[in-house]
Design a protein around this motif. Structure first.
Motif, PDB file in Angstrom:
ATOM      1  N   ILE A  91      -4.098  -4.235   2.150  1.00  0.00           N
ATOM      2  CA  ILE A  91      -4.824  -3.047   2.132  1.00  0.00           C
ATOM      3  C   ILE A  91      -6.071  -2.824   0.922  1.00  0.00           C
ATOM      4  CG2 ILE A  91      -4.363  -0.333   1.654  1.00  0.00           C
ATOM      5  CD1 ILE A  91      -1.760  -0.703   3.215  1.00  0.00           C
ATOM      6  N   ALA A  92      -5.451  -3.336  -0.163  1.00  0.00           N
ATOM      7  CA  ALA A  92      -6.244  -3.254  -1.291  1.00  0.00           C
ATOM      8  C   ALA A  92      -7.724  -4.234  -0.818  1.00  0.00           C
ATOM      9  CB  ALA A  92      -5.860  -4.128  -2.562  1.00  0.00           C
ATOM     10  N   MET A  93      -7.503  -5.373  -0.242  1.00  0.00           N
ATOM     11  CA  MET A  93      -8.757  -5.986  -0.038  1.00  0.00           C
ATOM     12  C   MET A  93      -9.235  -5.587   1.190  1.00  0.00           C
ATOM     13  SD  MET A  93      -7.550 -10.177  -0.192  1.00  0.00           S
ATOM     14  CE  MET A  93      -9.141 -10.889  -0.716  1.00  0.00           C
TER      15      MET A  93
ATOM     16  N   ILE B  87       6.781  -8.925   2.066  1.00  0.00           N
ATOM     17  CA  ILE B  87       6.313  -8.037   2.605  1.00  0.00           C
ATOM     18  C   ILE B  87       5.442  -6.739   2.188  1.00  0.00           C
ATOM     19  CG2 ILE B  87       6.829  -6.246   4.509  1.00  0.00           C
ATOM     20  CD1 ILE B  87       9.190  -8.151   5.602  1.00  0.00           C
ATOM     21  N   ALA B  88       6.158  -6.135   1.106  1.00  0.00           N
ATOM     22  CA  ALA B  88       5.534  -5.351   0.086  1.00  0.00           C
ATOM     23  C   ALA B  88       4.315  -5.921  -0.329  1.00  0.00           C
ATOM     24  CB  ALA B  88       6.502  -4.937  -0.812  1.00  0.00           C
ATOM     25  N   GLU B  89       4.217  -7.102  -0.699  1.00  0.00           N
ATOM     26  CA  GLU B  89       3.051  -7.682  -1.405  1.00  0.00           C
ATOM     27  C   GLU B  89       1.803  -7.996  -0.145  1.00  0.00           C
ATOM     28  OE1 GLU B  89       0.271  -9.450  -3.749  1.00  0.00           O
ATOM     29  OE2 GLU B  89       0.708 -10.065  -1.573  1.00  0.00           O
TER      30      GLU B  89
ATOM     31  N   LEU C 225       8.931  -1.960  -3.365  1.00  0.00           N
ATOM     32  CA  LEU C 225      10.478  -2.564  -3.653  1.00  0.00           C
ATOM     33  C   LEU C 225      11.343  -1.228  -3.883  1.00  0.00           C
ATOM     34  CD1 LEU C 225       9.906  -6.016  -5.405  1.00  0.00           C
ATOM     35  CD2 LEU C 225      10.805  -5.529  -3.072  1.00  0.00           C
TER      36      LEU C 225
ATOM     37  N   LEU D 124      11.568  -8.967   1.312  1.00  0.00           N
ATOM     38  CA  LEU D 124      11.048  -7.637   1.151  1.00  0.00           C
ATOM     39  C   LEU D 124       9.855  -7.574   0.133  1.00  0.00           C
ATOM     40  CD1 LEU D 124      14.401  -5.371   0.680  1.00  0.00           C
ATOM     41  CD2 LEU D 124      12.287  -5.093   2.158  1.00  0.00           C
ATOM     42  N   ALA D 125      10.098  -8.503  -1.076  1.00  0.00           N
ATOM     43  CA  ALA D 125       8.882  -8.386  -1.981  1.00  0.00           C
ATOM     44  C   ALA D 125       7.765  -9.055  -1.316  1.00  0.00           C
ATOM     45  CB  ALA D 125       9.410  -9.082  -3.281  1.00  0.00           C
TER      46      ALA D 125
ATOM     47  N   LEU E 294      -9.068  -2.155   2.514  1.00  0.00           N
ATOM     48  CA  LEU E 294      -9.785  -0.746   2.405  1.00  0.00           C
ATOM     49  C   LEU E 294     -10.573  -0.837   1.298  1.00  0.00           C
ATOM     50  CD1 LEU E 294      -9.572   2.022   3.316  1.00  0.00           C
ATOM     51  CD2 LEU E 294      -7.567   2.550   1.913  1.00  0.00           C
TER      52      LEU E 294
ATOM     53  N   LEU F  31       3.259  -3.100  -4.882  1.00  0.00           N
ATOM     54  CA  LEU F  31       4.427  -3.762  -4.560  1.00  0.00           C
ATOM     55  C   LEU F  31       5.796  -3.320  -5.311  1.00  0.00           C
ATOM     56  CD1 LEU F  31       5.831  -6.651  -3.994  1.00  0.00           C
ATOM     57  CD2 LEU F  31       5.077  -7.332  -6.347  1.00  0.00           C
TER      58      LEU F  31
ATOM     59  N   ALA G  97       1.422  -6.108   2.278  1.00  0.00           N
ATOM     60  CA  ALA G  97       0.921  -4.804   2.567  1.00  0.00           C
ATOM     61  C   ALA G  97      -0.101  -4.153   1.691  1.00  0.00           C
ATOM     62  CB  ALA G  97       2.222  -3.714   2.734  1.00  0.00           C
ATOM     63  N   ALA G  98       0.339  -4.540   0.346  1.00  0.00           N
ATOM     64  CA  ALA G  98      -0.367  -3.866  -0.622  1.00  0.00           C
ATOM     65  C   ALA G  98      -1.564  -4.767  -0.841  1.00  0.00           C
ATOM     66  CB  ALA G  98       0.263  -4.344  -1.928  1.00  0.00           C
ATOM     67  N   GLY G  99      -1.599  -6.120  -0.579  1.00  0.00           N
ATOM     68  CA  GLY G  99      -2.834  -7.208  -0.514  1.00  0.00           C
ATOM     69  C   GLY G  99      -3.739  -6.803   0.277  1.00  0.00           C
TER      70      GLY G  99
END
Lengths: 231, 231
Positions: A61-63, A53-55, B38, A50-51, A65, B34, A57-59
């Motif tokens: 999008i940050a890179m 996948i969340a990372e 979570l 889970l962590a 977008l 992140l 997604a976050a990473g």
């Protein structure tokens, strides 16, 4: 002919390779280190996944977008500086001619040698403005369409890279087993990726391989140790 | 004098500001997203904090160490290209003089006008090689000492940025409460940071503020939604 070999070398690392390298080196490293770190403190592989996948997604999008919007800002900055230079060649041509001359003075040319050059460059507004953009401001015209492709390539490479260290945790019920496989698979992936990156970007492949692997290893070990401490 | 205002504007955004911006925009965004992600799937704030700390360690090392090694590779690449150009001006001076002439032909100068320029530039080896590095290869000499400071600044900014969204989870026993405070605090931080970033880098502050906040929000919402799905 070393010269031509050299030119080809430049041509063989187009921008898409650079974008894949940017996205994948972070994608392989950060989710890997995060998952390894959590493995030092948490027993449930589902939470690690889970962590991860969340990372990812976050990473991505940050890179992606973030990179896209930064490129659009660069484009707007270029256009506004371009307009300013156009206005300046019209409103204060003498000062702008002096700026052109200054560039050539910096290369050691005499005023006599500069006269015809400055005359030729400043006789055509487009050429004159292009010259000022490049030499006074050091700005190259950005390609707005490339910004979108570039952002998408970086984001996709981050996702692909991130799924490699994460997949072992998805296939096992034990964090220890997931960690062992993730470390093994990712170290191989980092090494191969670093090797290819070295080949495509013109540095020594083995050196690239070792560097990429060391960065991933240090990041994972630090995250593991920190998560243990704060557990 | 728009010209001088312009020069000052460039001077007001030194490289350290650029490094802080690079580190902090990712540091605020990725650990925030992140942790928010979570929070959509996990009830224990300690796990969110652990994952956040592991992410901050991984991200700051990947950006800092990765950036440092990349800068060292650039430096080596520059030195090896420099040596190659020096060798070429000695081994095949006619071809290298032709390369210099080609740059000026591209600016519309006649062969007659080019003769004295090419003569002056190629009369001094250092000037000749510098010219080739800049105009044939488009390479600027990197500063190896700056690479270390730059890497440290980026990593430190990532850590500072990452602790902002994470701190609310450290001070509460409930993920929901941690999430609410984290979203509030981080949106304000992203907005302020984006505004200052806009001011320091010469783009419109409000636009910078909105962009930074949107990137963080989209990343967090996507991570939240994905973590919920895979929960």
């Amino acid at each position: 002919m070393p010269h031509h070999r050299h030119v080809e070398q430049h041509a063989s690392s187009p921008e898409i390779v650079r974008d894949i390298v940017i996205g994948m080196s972070d994608g392989l490293t950060v989710p890997f280190a995060l998952a390894a770190g959590l493995s030092g403190a948490i027993a449930n592989p589902r939470i690690v996944v889970l962590a991860g996948i969340a990372e990812i997604a976050a990473g991505s999008i940050a890179m992606g977008l973030g990179g896209y919007l930064a490129a659009r800002t660069d484009e707007e900055h270029y256009q506004s500086e371009l307009q300013r230079e156009i206005d300046e060649t019209r409103d204060m041509p003498e000062e702008e001619v002096a700026e052109v001359r200054k560039v050539f003075q910096g290369w050691g040319l005499t005023d006599q040698e500069i006269d015809p050059i400055a005359g030729t460059i400043c006789s055509d507004e487009k050429r004159w403005v292009d010259f000022m953009m490049k030499f006074e401001l050091g700005l190259e015209e950005p390609d707005p369409r490339r910004a979108l492709y570039s952002a998408a390539t970086i984001a996709a490479s981050y996702i692909v890279g991130g799924l490699i260290p994460l997949s072992p945790y998805m296939m096992t019920g034990s964090v220890t087993e997931g960690l062992a496989w993730s470390v093994g698979v990712t170290i191989i992936a980092l090494f191969v990726f670093g090797y290819l990156k070295g080949r495509f970007t013109g540095t020594k492949p083995l050196k690239g391989a070792v560097q990429t692997t060391v960065i991933g290893g240090v990041a994972a070990a630090t995250a593991f140790w920190l998560a243990r401490m704060f557990r």
